[in-house]
Motif scaffolding. Sequence first.
Motif, PDB file in Angstrom:
ATOM      1  N   GLN A  70       0.830  -1.190   0.000  1.00 59.29           N
ATOM      2  CA  GLN A  70       0.000   0.000   0.000  1.00 59.29           C
ATOM      3  C   GLN A  70       0.873   1.253   0.000  1.00 59.29           C
ATOM      4  O   GLN A  70       1.935   1.285   0.620  1.00 59.29           O
ATOM      5  N   PRO A  71       0.421   2.300  -0.692  1.00 62.84           N
ATOM      6  CA  PRO A  71       1.229   3.529  -0.734  1.00 62.84           C
ATOM      7  C   PRO A  71       1.258   4.269   0.596  1.00 62.84           C
ATOM      8  O   PRO A  71       2.191   5.020   0.869  1.00 62.84           O
ATOM      9  N   HIS A  72       0.244   4.060   1.436  1.00 61.15           N
ATOM     10  CA  HIS A  72       0.186   4.765   2.715  1.00 61.15           C
ATOM     11  C   HIS A  72      -0.122   3.760   3.830  1.00 61.15           C
ATOM     12  O   HIS A  72      -1.146   3.080   3.791  1.00 61.15           O
ATOM     13  N   VAL A  73       0.766   3.679   4.807  1.00 62.49           N
ATOM     14  CA  VAL A  73       0.601   2.767   5.935  1.00 62.49           C
ATOM     15  C   VAL A  73       0.750   3.570   7.222  1.00 62.49           C
ATOM     16  O   VAL A  73       1.684   4.369   7.366  1.00 62.49           O
ATOM     17  N   ALA A  74      -0.172   3.362   8.143  1.00 63.30           N
ATOM     18  CA  ALA A  74      -0.149   4.104   9.398  1.00 63.30           C
ATOM     19  C   ALA A  74       1.136   3.818  10.168  1.00 63.30           C
ATOM     20  O   ALA A  74       1.664   2.703  10.146  1.00 63.30           O
ATOM     21  N   ALA A  75       1.615   4.842  10.873  1.00 59.43           N
ATOM     22  CA  ALA A  75       2.852   4.696  11.649  1.00 59.43           C
ATOM     23  C   ALA A  75       2.702   3.626  12.718  1.00 59.43           C
ATOM     24  O   ALA A  75       3.653   2.894  13.021  1.00 59.43           O
ATOM     25  N   ASP A  96      10.353   4.259   4.539  1.00 56.86           N
ATOM     26  CA  ASP A  96       9.578   3.855   3.365  1.00 56.86           C
ATOM     27  C   ASP A  96      10.472   3.101   2.391  1.00 56.86           C
ATOM     28  O   ASP A  96      11.688   3.314   2.342  1.00 56.86           O
ATOM     29  N   ASP A 107      11.410   2.752  -1.293  1.00 58.49           N
ATOM     30  CA  ASP A 107      11.310   3.341  -2.624  1.00 58.49           C
ATOM     31  C   ASP A 107      11.898   2.374  -3.645  1.00 58.49           C
ATOM     32  O   ASP A 107      12.262   1.240  -3.318  1.00 58.49           O
ATOM     33  N   ARG A 130       3.307   0.250  11.238  1.00 56.49           N
ATOM     34  CA  ARG A 130       4.727   0.023  10.950  1.00 56.49           C
ATOM     35  C   ARG A 130       5.517  -0.245  12.226  1.00 56.49           C
ATOM     36  O   ARG A 130       6.443  -1.061  12.224  1.00 56.49           O
TER      37      ARG A 130
END
Length: 250
Positions: free
Chosen positions: A4-9, A20, A22, A12
């Motif tokens: 997913q492009p956005h994962v909650a802190a 992240d 890249d 993580r």
Amino acid sequence: LGGQPHVAASARRTAGVRGDLDHFGALGFLQGLLTVLRDSGHTGLFVVLDEVETLQRVRSDARDKALNALRQLIDEVHSGRFPGLYLVITGTPAFYDGQQGVQRLAPLAQRLATDFTTDPRFDNPRAVQIRLPGFNQKSLVGLGLTIRDLYADAAEMPERVRKVVDDGYVADLALAVGGALGGKVGVAPRLFLKKLVGDVLDRVDQFDDFDPRQHYRLTVAGSELTDVERNLAATVSGDSASADDIDLEL
């Protein structure tokens, strides 16, 4: 954490992931995976990027970024950074030759340039780009025989599978499936293999008295066909529509 492009802190932190990933990090992970595979006794890794022509339908900025990523990956493979990696990229001719695909990025087009104006019989299988001819009856039967043999190797009764589903039966089934699709063998492989494995080979392997010549008749339901296959099947059954079949309210 599945790409997913956005994962909650918080997620993580729970997984122990920092930062992240890249494209530079991803290539580093790929390099590490190849090392692990090599040290585990494996020859390498076979990676297929399938249907890349779908890039033509995304936003132009995302498309340009993806094309450049392909160019970078090809350069990295060629430089020897990924020993043991075999990379295959599949796409339609429109993707490789059209202005919304490879031709949009000149460096990528230069790397993939291949002359297909020559006789297809003498295509170079070592070229950077390979064109795949459509299936004909002979190649469809050859595919069926290969699948039959692979299936038999893992079957409980391999000799029975090869004896009951012999070369002649595979050829007859291929001819029947092609006929059900109006003789268009080029679109028949998916349906042919589905029938061969699911309807014939599985039953031969599981039932001692099953003989496909006596106990099986090919049936093709509209619900199991793609749109292209359904249209071809309609031409055989006589259900194909024409302009005269459309009612117009005038």
